[in-house]
Design an enzyme around this catalytic site. Structure first.
Site, PDB file in Angstrom:
ATOM      1  N   CYS A  80       9.450  28.650  15.828  1.00  0.00           N
ATOM      2  CA  CYS A  80       9.630  27.208  15.687  1.00  0.00           C
ATOM      3  C   CYS A  80       8.265  26.553  15.510  1.00  0.00           C
ATOM      4  CB  CYS A  80      10.372  26.625  16.896  1.00  0.00           C
ATOM      5  SG  CYS A  80       9.384  26.456  18.410  1.00  0.00           S
ATOM      6  N   CYS A 102       5.621  27.316  17.966  1.00  0.00           N
ATOM      7  CA  CYS A 102       4.975  28.625  17.823  1.00  0.00           C
ATOM      8  C   CYS A 102       3.759  28.506  16.907  1.00  0.00           C
ATOM      9  CB  CYS A 102       5.952  29.642  17.236  1.00  0.00           C
ATOM     10  SG  CYS A 102       7.375  30.014  18.278  1.00  0.00           S
ATOM     11  N   CYS A 109      -3.043   9.223   6.973  1.00  0.00           N
ATOM     12  CA  CYS A 109      -3.211   8.805   5.578  1.00  0.00           C
ATOM     13  C   CYS A 109      -3.822   7.411   5.464  1.00  0.00           C
ATOM     14  CB  CYS A 109      -1.860   8.845   4.856  1.00  0.00           C
ATOM     15  SG  CYS A 109      -1.211  10.505   4.585  1.00  0.00           S
ATOM     16  N   SER A 152       0.818  -1.219   0.000  1.00  0.00           N
ATOM     17  CA  SER A 152       0.000   0.000   0.000  1.00  0.00           C
ATOM     18  C   SER A 152       0.849   1.266   0.000  1.00  0.00           C
ATOM     19  CB  SER A 152      -0.939   0.007   1.205  1.00  0.00           C
ATOM     20  OG  SER A 152      -0.200  -0.001   2.427  1.00  0.00           O
ATOM     21  N   ASN A 153       2.144   1.137   0.315  1.00  0.00           N
ATOM     22  CA  ASN A 153       3.041   2.302   0.282  1.00  0.00           C
ATOM     23  C   ASN A 153       3.371   2.728  -1.144  1.00  0.00           C
ATOM     24  OD1 ASN A 153       5.065   0.845   2.939  1.00  0.00           O
ATOM     25  ND2 ASN A 153       3.234   2.106   3.115  1.00  0.00           N
ATOM     26  N   LEU A 154       3.317   1.785  -2.083  1.00  0.00           N
ATOM     27  CA  LEU A 154       3.923   1.992  -3.397  1.00  0.00           C
ATOM     28  C   LEU A 154       3.189   3.013  -4.254  1.00  0.00           C
ATOM     29  CD1 LEU A 154       4.843  -1.709  -4.243  1.00  0.00           C
ATOM     30  CD2 LEU A 154       6.176   0.009  -2.994  1.00  0.00           C
TER      31      LEU A 154
END
Length: 268
Positions: free
Chosen positions: A171, A174, A188, A70-72
């Site tokens: 930063c 903030c 995701c 599923s990352n691809l």
């Protein structure tokens, strides 16, 4: 011409070298820079790809995940044959194949309060390509305390954001004093993300890193770029320094990440 650029390097980086604003001096700066990339996923993939191609001399990769199919759809440095491998190993092989000039350090671990300071201290620039708030706060605190600039990126469905913190302005705390309550912002894996979007944001992060390495142009200091792929629009949101910030404020409460909490809402 820089005498220690060999003929293959002169050929490889020729499109940099012929630029007046880069030239051999700028390329030398890239080759002399060490960058730590936290996350070898959707954002980390284009960051690593373009920084390696640009000739960043040393790349550190922090990730404790393994490649899943599923990352691809978005993690372009990993292939189907890499499914099941540690992402740091897959990323190492991709970079080594792309540019043998680049030294790759692999850190197969999760960035944590007990290792962040030592890791950050070994690099000139850090890229926050993580996917969770706890790691983002940890990267911010470790980099801010060490005086190491870092690029932050995030993606969600059709939207992305990118900014850079150099220590000369506000930063991340903030911008976000604390993380949102658990479960209020889906990741995701539950909300999805347009596959090409991390490429857009990651390329912007890589651009910021190259500029920092060459000391060229104006970084996104005090500015957040918010990108909407649906409307193909970009908004620039100013980030103000918070005098009460617990890391970079007038009376900081955090002086050691090992003593701070990065669970829940990352509150003190």
């Amino acid at each position: 011409m820089r005498p220690d650029l060999d003929p293959e390097q002169l050929d490889r980086y020729s499109r940099h070298i012929i630029m007046d604003d880069v030239g051999p001096t700028g390329q030398a700066a890239l080759l002399d820079t060490a960058v730590l990339v936290v996350g070898a996923g959707g954002l980390g993939s284009p960051v690593l790809q373009y920084l390696a191609a640009a000739g960043i001399g040393r790349l550190g990769i922090v990730d404790d995940d393994r490649v899943e199919r599923s990352n691809l759809q978005r993690q372009i440095i990993h292939a189907d044959s890499d499914v099941g491998r540690p992402k740091v190993d897959s990323a190492h092989d991709f970079v080594a194949d792309l540019n043998p000039d680049v030294t790759v350090d692999t850190h197969e671990l999760r960035l944590a309060a007990d290792n962040a300071a030592a890791l950050v201290d070994d690099y000139d620039i850090v890229v926050d390509a993580s996917d969770n708030f706890a790691t983002r706060f940890l990267v911010n605190d470790a980099c801010t305390l060490a005086g190491v600039p870092f690029s932050h990126g995030a993606v969600f469905r059709f939207e992305g954001q990118v900014t850079t913190f150099t220590g000369e302005g506000p930063c991340y705390r903030c911008l976000f004093p604390k993380a949102p309550p658990a479960g209020t912002v889906p990741d995701c894996s539950t909300a999805g993300v347009l596959g090409v979007l991390p490429g857009t944001i990651g390329c912007l992060q890589a651009t910021e890193v190259c500029k920092l390495a060459m000391d060229y142009g104006e970084p996104l200091e005090g500015r957040l770029l918010a990108f909407d792929a649906g409307s193909m629009s970009v908004d620039e949101v100013p980030i103000a320094t918070n005098p009460d910030c617990p890391v970079c404020g007038d009376d900081p409460a955090i002086d050691d990440v090992a003593e701070a909490s990065y669970d829940g809402r990352c509150e003190l």
